[in-house]
Design a protein around this motif. Sequence first.
Motif, mmCIF file in Angstrom:
data_model
loop_
_atom_site.group_PDB
_atom_site.id
_atom_site.type_symbol
_atom_site.label_atom_id
_atom_site.label_comp_id
_atom_site.label_asym_id
_atom_site.label_seq_id
_atom_site.Cartn_x
_atom_site.Cartn_y
_atom_site.Cartn_z
ATOM 1 N N GLN A 127 -21.356 90.988 30.956
ATOM 2 C CA GLN A 127 -21.541 90.846 32.386
ATOM 3 C C GLN A 127 -20.718 90.189 33.288
ATOM 4 N N LEU A 128 -19.623 89.366 32.491
ATOM 5 C CA LEU A 128 -18.818 88.608 33.152
ATOM 6 C C LEU A 128 -17.429 89.372 33.119
ATOM 7 N N ALA A 129 -17.320 90.533 32.396
ATOM 8 C CA ALA A 129 -15.952 91.059 32.316
ATOM 9 C C ALA A 129 -15.347 91.600 33.510
ATOM 10 N N PRO A 130 -16.373 92.328 34.194
ATOM 11 C CA PRO A 130 -15.707 92.993 35.528
ATOM 12 C C PRO A 130 -14.983 91.655 36.429
ATOM 13 N N ALA B 129 -15.200 82.490 41.300
ATOM 14 C CA ALA B 129 -15.923 83.613 40.921
ATOM 15 C C ALA B 129 -16.691 83.668 39.593
ATOM 16 N N VAL B 130 -16.326 83.223 38.697
ATOM 17 C CA VAL B 130 -16.910 83.143 37.399
ATOM 18 C C VAL B 130 -18.230 82.255 37.659
ATOM 19 N N ALA B 131 -18.161 81.161 38.169
ATOM 20 C CA ALA B 131 -19.313 80.188 38.738
ATOM 21 C C ALA B 131 -20.073 81.030 39.511
ATOM 22 N N GLN B 132 -19.934 81.755 40.583
ATOM 23 C CA GLN B 132 -20.610 82.495 41.122
ATOM 24 C C GLN B 132 -21.609 83.846 40.376
ATOM 25 N N ALA B 133 -20.816 84.284 39.676
ATOM 26 C CA ALA B 133 -21.318 85.572 38.803
ATOM 27 C C ALA B 133 -22.115 84.999 37.571
ATOM 28 N N LEU B 134 -22.059 83.607 37.303
ATOM 29 C CA LEU B 134 -22.557 83.274 35.814
ATOM 30 C C LEU B 134 -24.282 83.146 36.175
ATOM 31 N N PRO B 135 -24.944 82.974 37.069
ATOM 32 C CA PRO B 135 -26.229 82.919 36.994
ATOM 33 C C PRO B 135 -26.784 84.326 36.590
ATOM 34 N N GLY B 136 -26.243 85.451 37.420
ATOM 35 C CA GLY B 136 -26.623 86.957 37.168
ATOM 36 C C GLY B 136 -26.262 87.223 35.784
ATOM 37 N N ALA B 137 -25.328 86.685 35.305
ATOM 38 C CA ALA B 137 -24.950 87.085 33.884
ATOM 39 C C ALA B 137 -25.729 86.404 32.868
ATOM 40 N N LEU B 138 -26.330 85.229 33.041
ATOM 41 C CA LEU B 138 -27.084 84.461 32.252
ATOM 42 C C LEU B 138 -28.449 85.207 32.283
ATOM 43 N N ALA B 139 -28.905 85.784 33.195
ATOM 44 C CA ALA B 139 -30.084 86.675 33.386
ATOM 45 C C ALA B 139 -30.193 87.799 32.900
ATOM 46 N N TRP B 140 -28.976 88.559 32.186
ATOM 47 C CA TRP B 140 -29.008 89.754 31.915
ATOM 48 C C TRP B 140 -30.248 90.380 31.210
ATOM 49 N N PRO B 141 -30.809 89.321 30.462
ATOM 50 C CA PRO B 141 -32.088 90.236 29.487
ATOM 51 C C PRO B 141 -33.212 90.595 30.578
ATOM 52 N N MET B 142 -33.417 89.834 31.372
ATOM 53 C CA MET B 142 -34.524 90.212 32.459
ATOM 54 C C MET B 142 -34.109 91.378 33.239
ATOM 55 N N VAL B 143 -33.032 91.500 33.658
ATOM 56 C CA VAL B 143 -32.607 92.736 34.244
ATOM 57 C C VAL B 143 -32.674 93.889 33.194
ATOM 58 N N ALA B 144 -32.333 93.769 32.165
ATOM 59 C CA ALA B 144 -32.348 94.733 31.091
ATOM 60 C C ALA B 144 -33.712 95.137 30.851
ATOM 61 N N TYR B 145 -34.519 94.372 30.955
ATOM 62 C CA TYR B 145 -36.093 94.443 30.776
ATOM 63 C C TYR B 145 -36.749 95.263 31.877
ATOM 64 N N HIS B 146 -36.270 94.722 33.064
ATOM 65 C CA HIS B 146 -36.799 95.518 34.273
ATOM 66 C C HIS B 146 -36.211 96.983 34.310
ATOM 67 N N LYS B 147 -35.182 97.116 33.981
ATOM 68 C CA LYS B 147 -34.523 98.305 34.029
ATOM 69 C C LYS B 147 -35.288 99.452 32.815
ATOM 70 N N LEU B 148 -35.398 98.725 31.581
ATOM 71 C CA LEU B 148 -36.220 99.548 30.861
ATOM 72 C C LEU B 148 -37.770 99.951 31.248
ATOM 73 N N MET B 149 -38.356 99.083 31.981
ATOM 74 C CA MET B 149 -39.647 99.383 32.330
ATOM 75 C C MET B 149 -39.831 100.147 33.735
ATOM 76 N N GLY B 150 -38.691 100.422 34.250
ATOM 77 C CA GLY B 150 -38.733 101.249 35.479
ATOM 78 C C GLY B 150 -38.752 100.519 36.689
#
Length: 67
Positions: free
Chosen positions: A19-22, A39-60
């Motif tokens: 998530q932080l690679a870009p 920039a990394v500090a700003q992107a870190l909360p979203g990167a740490l929440a990647w399992p939640m985002v992946a779950y929501h994408k899987l559930m539609g």
Amino acid sequence: MRLLIALVVIIYLVGVGVQLAPTFQASWSTVPASQLAAAVAQALPGALAWPMVAYHKLMGGGATTPT
């Protein structure tokens, strides 16, 4: 059990890195280190929440990365 926990932690950390690679790729050689850290500090909360985002994408749900 220890191996399972270690595997979950490794997968989580790899996901955070993906998530932080870009952010790193876009800023690595173009901005000073202080701006890269910001920039990394700003992107870190979203990167740490990647399992939640992946779950929501899987559930539609079509969730986006939290800001």
